[in-house]
Every structure is written in structure tokens, then in C-alpha cells.
Design a protein around this motif. Structure first.
Motif, PDB file in Angstrom:
ATOM      1  N   GLU A  94      42.753  29.936  35.182  1.00 20.07           N
ATOM      2  CA  GLU A  94      43.715  30.168  34.306  1.00 20.07           C
ATOM      3  C   GLU A  94      44.033  30.782  35.714  1.00 20.07           C
ATOM      4  O   GLU A  94      44.497  31.633  35.637  1.00 20.07           O
ATOM      5  N   ASP A  95      45.439  30.076  36.395  1.00 19.97           N
ATOM      6  CA  ASP A  95      46.185  31.036  37.611  1.00 19.97           C
ATOM      7  C   ASP A  95      47.558  32.312  36.552  1.00 19.97           C
ATOM      8  O   ASP A  95      48.735  30.884  35.811  1.00 19.97           O
ATOM      9  N   CYS A  96      47.034  32.986  36.307  1.00 21.91           N
ATOM     10  CA  CYS A  96      48.465  33.639  35.756  1.00 21.91           C
ATOM     11  C   CYS A  96      49.237  34.660  36.140  1.00 21.91           C
ATOM     12  O   CYS A  96      49.893  35.852  36.265  1.00 21.91           O
ATOM     13  N   ARG A 153      61.835  29.030  46.222  1.00 20.79           N
ATOM     14  CA  ARG A 153      61.685  27.532  45.977  1.00 20.79           C
ATOM     15  C   ARG A 153      60.632  26.571  46.617  1.00 20.79           C
ATOM     16  O   ARG A 153      60.594  27.150  48.001  1.00 20.79           O
ATOM     17  N   TRP A 154      59.215  26.314  46.074  1.00 25.53           N
ATOM     18  CA  TRP A 154      58.509  25.840  46.760  1.00 25.53           C
ATOM     19  C   TRP A 154      58.889  23.944  47.152  1.00 25.53           C
ATOM     20  O   TRP A 154      57.925  23.344  46.353  1.00 25.53           O
ATOM     21  N   ASP A 155      59.630  24.534  48.345  1.00 29.85           N
ATOM     22  CA  ASP A 155      59.559  23.557  48.770  1.00 29.85           C
ATOM     23  C   ASP A 155      58.367  22.883  50.180  1.00 29.85           C
ATOM     24  O   ASP A 155      59.135  22.284  50.534  1.00 29.85           O
ATOM     25  N   HIS A 168      52.890  23.935  43.593  1.00 32.52           N
ATOM     26  CA  HIS A 168      52.480  25.239  43.737  1.00 32.52           C
ATOM     27  C   HIS A 168      53.220  25.471  45.029  1.00 32.52           C
ATOM     28  O   HIS A 168      53.892  25.309  45.948  1.00 32.52           O
ATOM     29  N   PRO A 169      52.615  26.725  45.352  1.00 32.91           N
ATOM     30  CA  PRO A 169      52.887  27.729  46.657  1.00 32.91           C
ATOM     31  C   PRO A 169      51.568  27.411  47.727  1.00 32.91           C
ATOM     32  O   PRO A 169      50.279  27.356  46.825  1.00 32.91           O
ATOM     33  N   ARG A 170      52.002  28.071  48.959  1.00 38.40           N
ATOM     34  CA  ARG A 170      50.253  27.651  49.711  1.00 38.40           C
ATOM     35  C   ARG A 170      49.692  28.513  49.295  1.00 38.40           C
ATOM     36  O   ARG A 170      48.129  27.860  49.548  1.00 38.40           O
TER      37      ARG A 170
HETATM   38  C1  LIG Z   1      50.917  29.724  40.919  1.00 37.81           C
HETATM   39  C2  LIG Z   1      50.865  31.407  41.902  1.00 37.81           C
HETATM   40  N1  LIG Z   1      49.351  31.553  42.270  1.00 37.81           N
HETATM   41  C3  LIG Z   1      49.163  32.145  43.792  1.00 37.81           C
HETATM   42  C4  LIG Z   1      49.431  33.379  44.020  1.00 37.81           C
HETATM   43  C5  LIG Z   1      48.915  33.686  44.860  1.00 37.81           C
HETATM   44  O1  LIG Z   1      49.503  35.263  44.453  1.00 37.81           O
HETATM   45  P1  LIG Z   1      49.167  36.918  45.549  1.00 37.81           P
HETATM   46  O2  LIG Z   1      50.876  35.917  45.889  1.00 37.81           O
HETATM   47  O3  LIG Z   1      49.620  38.014  44.915  1.00 37.81           O
HETATM   48  O4  LIG Z   1      48.424  36.013  46.593  1.00 37.81           O
HETATM   49  C6  LIG Z   1      51.311  32.891  43.785  1.00 37.81           C
HETATM   50  C7  LIG Z   1      52.107  33.394  44.711  1.00 37.81           C
HETATM   51  O5  LIG Z   1      53.174  32.900  44.907  1.00 37.81           O
HETATM   52  C8  LIG Z   1      50.946  32.182  42.542  1.00 37.81           C
HETATM   53  O6  LIG Z   1      52.591  31.928  42.694  1.00 37.81           O
END
Ligand SMILES: Cc1ncc(COP(=O)(O)O)c(C=O)c1O
Length: 391
Positions: free
Chosen positions: A140-142, A339-341, A70-72
Motif C-alpha cells: 500500500e503506497d501511502c 503533473r505525472w507526464d 505513476h511517478p518514476r
Molecule cells: C505515489 C508515490 N509513491 C512513491 C513516491 C516516492 O517518494 P519519495 O519522493 O519520498 O521517494 C512518490 C513520490 O512522488 C509518489 O508520489
């Protein structure tokens, strides 16, 4: 001289905005609300899922299932509401393993957040069924896949709620969508974006426009140097975040109560442009052409389906050290790469989980249309040269 990592305003934009048809996806779901960002949309989706569950059983709202990869900004909306993160492992296809998922849910788990990683829309039929059977809301995270097919349904049509991040698909620095095919959404009653943000978006749009003129000479040099054996490496800044409060700050969730700035509504039309989608698919194909045949590298998603708009080409190195060297060299040469590190503090290491590996080993190469074909080619050639150099 870094290349843009997201779309920037370009000469092409006006025609693309106004010709935009609306392919099926999140923007065509019957119930929609704009938010200031994708993370703000997630925040509201989780809140609404929690309220529905609480209406049935007041004590049953405690945790949200979230992926270890994931990203934070995906985790902050859960933690900011005082909820527990129930991390689940992902398979090599970027999906939850349905045989294992029960082990990660507790009695008060009420929602599951599932991204279409990298923008590859996949069928979520199995997860949809799992959630329905247990009364768990599917979010569903799009953020990576705004529209296009996802198996038997379009993107966004599997979840109880779908969330999108428009800054990844149009030149707006911030904006998001919360949508649903099955739940009418009451107005979110968001305060207008503060003037500071309204002005900032205008400035950002102008600043980012300069990015479109960046050159990629350093990438050409990088290919030569990698082949000759010495590559300059950018320093990876140490992660200043080790605690949850720091991560919350880093999750930049401040705007959940504000509407998107009005300029964002205008430029976000580009997000659904079929022209931009075709350019994205073409860039994905170019990356695949140069990198797909290399036995040491993998791409964890299939080629994009017609009408889809891939977000990135994920390139999976077989070992973390090589991926880190390549990432640092690419950053040093100004390549567009993610990179989601920096996972959320306390993200567990789970058995049979690809999430932990991907955080180190997968580099995400953007497919957005503000990158030119030669820039994408040089990025791909640089990655190929680095793979030969490191592996
Ligand atoms: C999978 C995922 N969900 C949610 C988000 C959050 O989106 P936003 O940057 O518009 O807040 C990101 C952002 O990188 C993401 O990659």
C-alpha cells in the motif's frame, strides 16, 4: 518566484510538531522502520515481499504489478532489483479493475503496488481479497496519504506492507517509512546517512524556508491575461529520459541503503499534525469551491473525510492539449503544480485505462499548509481562468 510545492519550515512548525497527536495511519502501525525516502521504503517492501515468496517457492519471484499512472520513483524500486514491471490499468476511481487484473499477473508475479492517488484514502477491501486469494503481497503506497480513514480501515492498514514519503507531509526534504500491521520487520541495518546528506538536509531546510516568503503576483497577472486571451507559456523541458538506465538514474534510488538524516526525524513530527491536516482539508475545499462547479473540469476523488490529510487537489481537464497549456501557463507564473507526464519508458497503452489519460490530463494542485489561503485561492482562480481560456 515559484510557490513551494511541498511544506517548508515556518513559524507555525514548532507548535505543530509538538502538539502532534498520532491519528491512525502509517505512523501508528505496530511495525515501522525509517528509510531515507518513500522510494527507499518501496524498495525494501518489494525486497521483503520477494523474500517471503521465495521462502515458499524459490522460482516464483519475477514480477510486480504496478499502475500505469505513476511517478518514476514508484517504478524505479522494482526495476532496480532486476524485477519485471507488470503494468495494470486503473479505473476512473484510481483503483485496479478487479475483473481485469488477472490478465496482467503472471505465475511469478508476487506483489502489487497500489498508491492512494492524490491522498484520497479509499477502501482497498476488494484488492486485499484479490491479493490474499492469489498469495500476492499488497504494498500500500501511502506516499500521498500518510494517515486518516481508507474505507473500513485506516490508511496503511490494508497492505502487507505500507510505505510513506515524509517529505510530502513535513518540511524534511527526504525521509520515508516502511511499516506493516501484520509482518514484524527485522531491522533494515541501514548505514548512517553520509555526512554530506546530513549537512545537505540542514542547508535544504534553510533554503526551502526562503520559499515560504514567495509572493504570487504572477498568478494574479495570469488570471487577467487568461481572461483577455493571451497567456505566457513556460517551455516544457524535453524529457531527457528514454531508456531504462536513464530512468533508473532519474528515479534517484541511491539512498535505499542509508538511514534518514537525523534532522529528518525531528522535523517529520509535523507530518502527523492535526493542525496541518485541517489546513490541508481547508485548501482542498477552497480548490473545490472554485473548480468543482465548472462543468468542463472534473475532480477524480471525493471530498476528504474528517481526519484525513489530502496531498493534492487533482483537476482533470477533458483534453490533453488544454491541460498542457494550463500546466505550462501555471509553471510560468510560479504556481505550485505537478503533473505525472513522464511515465516509465515502455509503459504500455492499455485498453480501458485511465492511467495514460491522467498522465496528460490531470494537474495536481498541492494542499500543504505552507501555502496560504490567498495563494490557494489565486491558484484556483488562475486554473479556472485557464480552463475558460483553453476549453
Ligand atoms: C505515489 C508515490 N509513491 C512513491 C513516491 C516516492 O517518494 P519519495 O519522493 O519520498 O521517494 C512518490 C513520490 O512522488 C509518489 O508520489
Amino acid at each position: 518566484m515559484a510557490l513551494p510545492r511541498a511544506p517548508v519550515v515556518s513559524r507555525q512548525s514548532p507548535s505543530a510538531w509538538w502538539q502532534a497527536s498520532r491519528p491512525p495511519g502509517v505512523p501508528t502501525l505496530p511495525h515501522r522502520q525509517w528509510t531515507s525516502s518513500g522510494r527507499a521504503a518501496l524498495w525494501h517492501a518489494i525486497r521483503l515481499a520477494g523474500e517471503s515468496r521465495q521462502a515458499l517457492s524459490p522460482s516464483a519471484v519475477g514480477g510486480v504489478l504496478v499502475p500505469t499512472y505513476h511517478p518514476r520513483t514508484l517504478i524505479a524500486p522494482v526495476v532496480a532489483q532486476g524485477l519485471r514491471t507488470d503494468f495494470y490499468p486503473i479505473t476512473a476511481e484510481g483503483l485496479p479493475d478487479l475483473n481485469q487484473l488477472d490478465a496482467y499477473a503472471r505465475l511469478d508475479t508476487f506483489a502489487l503496488v497500489l498508491p492512494h492517488f492524490f491522498g484520497a484514502g479509499r477502501s482497498l477491501a476488494g484488492v486485499r481479497k484479490w491479493c490474499t486469494t492469489r498469495g500476492i503481497a499488497l504494498i500500500e503506497d501511502c506516499a500521498h496519504a500518510l494517515f486518516g480513514p481508507a474505507g473500513e480501515r485506516p490508511v496503511g492498514h490494508w497492505g502487507d506492507y505500507a510505505t510513506a514519503s515524509l517529505s510530502k507531509f513535513s518540511p524534511t526534504p527526504e525521509a520515508g517509512l516502511l511499516a506493516s500491521g501484520t509482518h514484524a520487520l527485522a531491522p533494515l541495518r541501514l548505514a548512517p546517512a553520509p555526512w554530506r546528506d546530513q549537512l545537505k538536509i540542514a542547508k535544504d531546510l534553510w533554503d526551502y524556508r526562503q520559499l515560504a516568503r514567495q509572493t504570487d503576483d504572477d498568478l494574479v497577472g495570469l488570471c487577467r491575461r487568461a481572461d483577455s486571451g493571451v497567456v505566457p507559456l513556460a517551455r516544457l523541458e524535453p524529457d531527457p529520459v528514454s531508456t531504462v538506465p536513464e530512468a533508473l538514474e532519474d528515479g534517484r534510488l541511491g539512498g535505499a541503503m542509508y538511514a534518514a538524516p537525523w534532522l529528518a526525524h525531528l522535523v517529520a513530527r509535523e507530518a502527523t499534525s492535526p493542525i496541518a491536516a485541517a489546513q490541508r482539508r481547508a485548501h482542498f475545499t477552497t480548490y473545490a469551491h472554485y473548480l468543482g462547479g465548472m462543468p468542463e473540469l472534473q475532480c477524480p476523488v471525493p471530498a476528504p473525510a474528517a481526519e484525513s490529510a489530502p496531498y493534492v487537489y487533482p483537476v482533470w481537464f477533458p483534453e490533453a492539449a488544454a491541460a498542457t497549456t494550463a500546466y505550462r501557463a501555471l509553471l510560468g507564473a510560479g504556481a505550485a503544480v505537478f503533473r505525472w507526464d513522464r511515465p516509465w519508458p515502455g509503459t504500455p497503452r492499455l485498453d480501458d485505462d485511465y492511467g495514460g489519460r491522467w498522465a496528460e490530463e490531470v494537474l495536481q494542485l498541492p494542499c500543504h499548509p505552507s501555502l496560504t489561503q490567498p495563494q490557494v485561492e489565486r491558484t484556483a482562480l488562475a486554473v479556472a481562468a485557464l480552463a475558460r481560456h483553453c476549453l
